[in-house]
Design a protein around this motif. Structure first.
Motif, PDB file in Angstrom:
ATOM      1  N   LEU A 230       0.835  -1.202   0.000  1.00  0.00           N
ATOM      2  CA  LEU A 230       0.000   0.000   0.000  1.00  0.00           C
ATOM      3  C   LEU A 230       0.866   1.246   0.000  1.00  0.00           C
ATOM      4  O   LEU A 230       1.870   1.304   0.708  1.00  0.00           O
ATOM      5  N   GLY A 246      -4.738   9.441   1.744  1.00  0.00           N
ATOM      6  CA  GLY A 246      -5.269   8.352   0.934  1.00  0.00           C
ATOM      7  C   GLY A 246      -4.433   7.099   1.060  1.00  0.00           C
ATOM      8  O   GLY A 246      -3.258   7.151   1.462  1.00  0.00           O
ATOM      9  N   VAL A 248      -3.672   3.628  -1.348  1.00  0.00           N
ATOM     10  CA  VAL A 248      -3.877   2.945  -2.630  1.00  0.00           C
ATOM     11  C   VAL A 248      -3.002   1.698  -2.660  1.00  0.00           C
ATOM     12  O   VAL A 248      -1.874   1.706  -2.156  1.00  0.00           O
ATOM     13  N   ALA A 268      -4.724  -0.584  -7.437  1.00  0.00           N
ATOM     14  CA  ALA A 268      -6.091  -1.018  -7.132  1.00  0.00           C
ATOM     15  C   ALA A 268      -6.481  -0.383  -5.815  1.00  0.00           C
ATOM     16  O   ALA A 268      -5.645   0.193  -5.114  1.00  0.00           O
ATOM     17  N   THR A 269      -7.753  -0.492  -5.464  1.00  0.00           N
ATOM     18  CA  THR A 269      -8.154  -0.025  -4.138  1.00  0.00           C
ATOM     19  C   THR A 269      -8.040  -1.195  -3.166  1.00  0.00           C
ATOM     20  O   THR A 269      -8.241  -2.360  -3.545  1.00  0.00           O
ATOM     21  N   LEU A 270      -7.711  -0.906  -1.917  1.00  0.00           N
ATOM     22  CA  LEU A 270      -7.558  -1.961  -0.913  1.00  0.00           C
ATOM     23  C   LEU A 270      -8.861  -2.734  -0.691  1.00  0.00           C
ATOM     24  O   LEU A 270      -8.831  -3.971  -0.647  1.00  0.00           O
ATOM     25  N   ASP A 272     -11.180  -3.452  -2.760  1.00  0.00           N
ATOM     26  CA  ASP A 272     -11.371  -4.373  -3.891  1.00  0.00           C
ATOM     27  C   ASP A 272     -10.490  -5.609  -3.743  1.00  0.00           C
ATOM     28  O   ASP A 272     -10.937  -6.739  -3.984  1.00  0.00           O
ATOM     29  N   CYS A 287      -8.084  -0.901   6.989  1.00  0.00           N
ATOM     30  CA  CYS A 287      -7.713   0.483   6.646  1.00  0.00           C
ATOM     31  C   CYS A 287      -7.407   1.285   7.905  1.00  0.00           C
ATOM     32  O   CYS A 287      -6.452   2.076   7.918  1.00  0.00           O
ATOM     33  N   PHE A 337      -2.618   7.442  -7.082  1.00  0.00           N
ATOM     34  CA  PHE A 337      -4.032   7.727  -6.831  1.00  0.00           C
ATOM     35  C   PHE A 337      -4.762   8.013  -8.143  1.00  0.00           C
ATOM     36  O   PHE A 337      -5.901   7.578  -8.339  1.00  0.00           O
ATOM     37  N   ALA A 340      -5.391   4.800  -9.979  1.00  0.00           N
ATOM     38  CA  ALA A 340      -6.444   3.977  -9.363  1.00  0.00           C
ATOM     39  C   ALA A 340      -7.819   4.615  -9.477  1.00  0.00           C
ATOM     40  O   ALA A 340      -8.799   4.072  -8.959  1.00  0.00           O
ATOM     41  N   MET A 342      -8.698   7.378  -8.071  1.00  0.00           N
ATOM     42  CA  MET A 342      -9.029   8.018  -6.782  1.00  0.00           C
ATOM     43  C   MET A 342      -8.769   9.522  -6.911  1.00  0.00           C
ATOM     44  O   MET A 342      -7.840  10.075  -6.326  1.00  0.00           O
ATOM     45  N   ASN A 345      -8.616  11.867  -3.748  1.00  0.00           N
ATOM     46  CA  ASN A 345      -7.390  11.674  -2.964  1.00  0.00           C
ATOM     47  C   ASN A 345      -6.198  12.291  -3.678  1.00  0.00           C
ATOM     48  O   ASN A 345      -5.327  12.906  -3.045  1.00  0.00           O
TER      49      ASN A 345
END
Length: 365
Positions: A230, A246, A248, A268-270, A272, A287, A337, A340, A342, A345
């Motif tokens: 991450l 943020g 990611v 990717a997002t955590l 997901d 998180c 970010f 992804a 985002m 963020n």
């Protein structure tokens, strides 16, 4: 000329050259412009060599309403450093600015990985999250090979995954060294050497010519057999306190073990990733654990190092969601970010430093 106070943004040569043409690579400086409108500041961009020390003036690109114009202005009282300097002479110049009352945050943003590790070891609450790590001398490499079956060797002063090597013990008892064909950021060729006892000449030459550290390969969670970690953006903002901007996820390429986006990793997002690979874990809980740990690291480092305000931490998690420290980046690469999707963020990584600059200008240092 705007009456709004200037906030300085110290940049490198490449970014500076692209400003008049709007070619600013991975930096989206329009976000600085928009943030400064919100905080009633005027952004100006310059390099170290643009400052005339006797007069404390700087020849900077100043953001006007509809364009960016180069002009001489007083060196801003608050400066956000987005450039990387590695030499003692540059450090001396930045120190001179500080002595003249300039508030330069993230003043020095390239610390040795070994120094960061040793600073974090001081904190008993951080210690359990750290991999076993030593300077990569021949004796230490052999000692670590006797203790672990998987090891990572990193240049202590490189970034974006450049120069990283891996040692892996095979079921046959032999070892495998995986190393990049070149130190270039664009390297996509990885070479392998198998050996049993004597360390390969390639490995011995590399650790003799460049400062490396060796560390235990962390038991990172995986998705489809590919490890992920991450990138956590930790920044000071309008209140002057540290906050999480943020988180990611970065998934290693199928071809090798690195998660760095510049080295072929995917974002990717955590939530997901966790829903796909670890449905037993609560994404919100994981998180929170990562955020709390990252804030602990930022607060500890800022008690040891001057003027930290904007960090990109690489944090792994185990299959049970326990945070593991990988490394600290003093100049965060924010585009993960963007990659992804985002967007909020990504924008916030630019807004927070400007909010912090406004806070510093208020005199509440």
């Amino acid at each position: 000329m705007s009456r709004r106070p200037y906030v300085g943004i110290l940049v490198n040569d490449t970014l500076f050259a692209g400003i008049p043409h709007g070619h600013t690579l991975y930096e989206e400086i329009s976000f600085y412009r928009d943030a400064c409108k919100q905080y009633k500041l005027t952004p100006c961009y310059f390099r170290m060599q643009d400052v005339h020390m006797p007069s404390m003036k700087v020849h900077a690109y100043v953001q006007q309403e509809t364009c960016t114009e180069r002009m001489w202005i007083d060196l801003p009282k608050v400066i956000h450093n987005r450039a990387i300097y590695l030499d003692a002479a540059s450090n001396h110049i930045l120190e001179q600015w500080t002595q003249k009352g300039i508030l330069l945050f993230n003043r020095w943003n390239r610390y040795s990985k070994m120094r960061i590790h040793n600073l974090l070891l001081k904190n008993e609450h951080i210690r359990p999250h750290l991999p076993s790590t030593y300077p990569a001398t021949l004796a230490n490499v052999k000692m670590m090979m006797a203790s672990y079956t998987s090891l990572i060797l990193k240049p202590t002063n490189s970034s974006i995954g450049r120069g990283i090597m891996k040692l892996q013990k095979l079921p046959s008892g032999r070892w495998k060294l995986i190393y990049p064909a070149s130190m270039k950021l664009t390297n996509r060729v990885w070479r392998t050497i198998l050996f049993r006892k004597g360390l390969p000449l390639t490995l011995r030459r590399k650790i003799a010519s460049t400062s490396y550290l060796i560390q235990q390969c962390l038991p990172l969670a995986t998705v489809n057999g590919r490890p992920f970690d991450l990138r956590v953006s930790v920044q000071r903002g309008a209140s002057g306190e540290w906050g999480i901007t943020g988180i990611v996820a970065k998934v290693a390429s199928r071809k090798h073990f690195l998660t760095n986006v510049a080295q072929g990793g995917k974002v990717a997002t955590l939530p997901d990733l966790l829903s796909a690979a670890y449905p037993h874990l609560d994404p919100e809980d994981v998180c929170c654990k990562v955020a709390d740990f990252s804030l602990l690291v930022a607060r500890h480092l800022s008690s040891e190092l001057p003027a930290l305000a904007d960090l990109g931490l690489d944090v792994g998690i185990t299959t049970e969601g326990f945070p593991l420290f990988i490394e600290c980046n003093g100049k965060d690469q924010r585009y993960s970010f963007k990659e992804a999707g985002m967007q909020d963020n990504w924008k916030s990584t630019y807004y927070n430093p400007m909010a912090y600059a406004k806070y510093l200008m208020s005199g509440e240092k």
